[in-house]
Design a protein around this motif. Structure first.
Motif, PDB file in Angstrom:
ATOM      1  N   ARG A   1      32.639 -22.976  27.927  1.00  0.00           N
ATOM      2  CA  ARG A   1      32.790 -23.199  29.364  1.00  0.00           C
ATOM      3  C   ARG A   1      34.187 -22.791  29.829  1.00  0.00           C
ATOM      4  NH1 ARG A   1      29.421 -28.382  31.439  1.00  0.00           N
ATOM      5  NH2 ARG A   1      29.968 -27.294  33.357  1.00  0.00           N
TER       6      ARG A   1
ATOM      7  N   ALA B   1      25.961 -27.135  27.721  1.00  0.00           N
ATOM      8  CA  ALA B   1      26.874 -27.850  28.610  1.00  0.00           C
ATOM      9  C   ALA B   1      27.920 -28.649  27.841  1.00  0.00           C
ATOM     10  CB  ALA B   1      26.081 -28.774  29.535  1.00  0.00           C
TER      11      ALA B   1
ATOM     12  N   ASP C   1      21.367 -29.204  27.401  1.00  0.00           N
ATOM     13  CA  ASP C   1      21.548 -28.954  28.826  1.00  0.00           C
ATOM     14  C   ASP C   1      22.324 -27.643  28.926  1.00  0.00           C
ATOM     15  OD1 ASP C   1      20.430 -31.457  29.151  1.00  0.00           O
ATOM     16  OD2 ASP C   1      22.322 -32.428  29.657  1.00  0.00           O
ATOM     17  N   THR C   2      21.911 -26.750  29.817  1.00  0.00           N
ATOM     18  CA  THR C   2      22.520 -25.430  29.891  1.00  0.00           C
ATOM     19  C   THR C   2      23.352 -25.274  31.156  1.00  0.00           C
ATOM     20  OG1 THR C   2      20.767 -24.402  28.589  1.00  0.00           O
ATOM     21  CG2 THR C   2      22.074 -22.946  29.996  1.00  0.00           C
ATOM     22  N   ALA C   3      24.637 -24.950  30.976  1.00  0.00           N
ATOM     23  CA  ALA C   3      25.533 -24.662  32.098  1.00  0.00           C
ATOM     24  C   ALA C   3      25.424 -23.184  32.452  1.00  0.00           C
ATOM     25  CB  ALA C   3      26.968 -25.011  31.733  1.00  0.00           C
TER      26      ALA C   3
ATOM     27  N   THR D   1      24.102 -27.047  36.210  1.00  0.00           N
ATOM     28  CA  THR D   1      23.602 -27.336  34.872  1.00  0.00           C
ATOM     29  C   THR D   1      22.110 -27.623  34.929  1.00  0.00           C
ATOM     30  OG1 THR D   1      25.728 -28.190  34.079  1.00  0.00           O
ATOM     31  CG2 THR D   1      23.752 -28.936  32.915  1.00  0.00           C
TER      32      THR D   1
ATOM     33  N   TYR E   1      31.026 -21.191  38.007  1.00  0.00           N
ATOM     34  CA  TYR E   1      30.048 -22.205  37.612  1.00  0.00           C
ATOM     35  C   TYR E   1      29.026 -22.413  38.722  1.00  0.00           C
ATOM     36  CZ  TYR E   1      28.205 -26.865  36.523  1.00  0.00           C
ATOM     37  OH  TYR E   1      27.390 -27.936  36.281  1.00  0.00           O
TER      38      TYR E   1
END
Length: 233
Positions: free
Chosen positions: A167, A161, A193-195, A180, A177
Motif C-alpha cells: 500500500r 489490504a 480484503d483487497t485495496a 477496499t 486509493y
C-alpha cells in the motif's frame, strides 16, 4: 453535468475512442533495469537464487503461491506461467549491478484493451531488488508502456489490504486509493480484503514527470543513494 434525453446524468462522451492493442512487447528497457518476458531457461535459476536470500519467506506472504524451497518447483511454476497472455509475466533484469541478473518478477493482468484498462500484479522482488532504484524503474517502465505506448485510460494496482508495504509503495508511485473490497477472495486459506488503487490517463503526465525526475542520474550519489525521495503530489 451531461444528461440524456430523460434528464438522467450520464458519463461524458469519449470522442474518437477506439479499443487499444493488447500488450505483446517482449522487452522494455530502462536505465537501471529491463523487463524481459519471463522465460524458464533464461531467468529461473537466477531468480530462484536471488529469492533464497529471503530466508524467512516474508516476500511471499501475500502471494497465492510460494515460497519455493526447491528449484525444480520454482522452475515448474515459471514454466506454467511464462507463456500466458493474461497474466503477462516479465522478469526484472537489473542492469544496475556489476553483473546484470534477473532479480524480480511482475506482470500485467486483467488486461482489457476494449476499455483501455490493465493492472500490475504478481509483483515479487527478491532482496537484491528491494528498495533499489531498479525496483522503482521497473514499475515506471510498465506504467509508461501501458499509458504512453498503448494509450490505455487506466492502470490499476490491487493488494491485500493488510499488506502495508504494498500500500505504501502504491501511494509512493503515484497511485490513488479508491477503496477496499471486503472479503474479496481467499488466499492460502485466509480471507483477503483487497485495496484498490489506480492511475488514470489524465493523472499520468504529472506522475510521469515525478518518475523521470527521480530516476535521473543526478538524483543519486556515487553509491546510488537517492538525493530527493519520490513523493506523490
Amino acid at each position: 453535468m451531461r444528461t440524456n434525453e430523460l434528464g438522467q446524468p450520464i458519463g461524458h462522451a469519449l470522442s474518437g475512442w477506439t479499443p487499444r492493442s493488447a500488450p505483446t512487447t517482449p522487452l522494455l528497457k530502462g536505465r537501471y533495469c529491463r523487463l524481459e518476458r519471463l522465460d524458464s531457461h533464461r531467468h529461473a535459476e537466477a531468480l530462484f537464487e536471488a529469492d533464497q536470500l529471503d530466508t524467512a519467506g516474508e516476500s511471499w506472504t501475500y502471494l497465492p503461491y510460494g515460497p519455493f524451497t526447491a528449484f525444480a518447483d520454482y522452475r515448474r511454476w515459471v514454466e506454467q506461467v511464462q507463456d500466458g497472455q493474461d497474466p503477462l509475466f516479465y522478469a526484472i533484469v537489473s542492469t544496475d549491478r556489476r553483473e546484470p541478473a534477473a532479480v524480480g518478477v511482475l506482470s500485467l493482468l486483467r488486461i482489457q484493451p476494449e476499455f483501455g484498462v490493465a493492472e500490475v500484479g504478481h509483483v515479487h522482488y527478491s532482496p537484491l531488488l528491494q528498495r533499489g532504484r531498479a525496483a522503482t524503474e521497473a514499475q515506471y517502465l510498465l506504467a509508461s508502456h501501458v499509458l504512453d505506448d498503448l494509450g490505455y485510460r487506466r492502470f490499476e494496482w490491487k493488494c491485500d489490504a493488510l499488506n502495508a508495504g504494498s500500500r505504501a509503495a502504491a501511494e509512493r508511485l503515484g497511485f490513488s486509493y479508491e477503496g477496499t473490497f471486503r472479503q474479496a477472495t481467499v488466499v492460502k486459506g485466509r480471507n483477503r480484503d483487497t485495496a484498490w488503487y489506480s492511475i488514470i490517463d489524465s493523472e499520468w503526465p504529472a506522475v510521469r514527470d515525478r518518475f523521470t525526475a527521480w530516476l535521473h542520474p543526478d538524483n543519486f550519489d556515487a553509491e546510488g543513494t537517492q538525493r530527493t525521495p519520490l513523493r506523490p503530489a
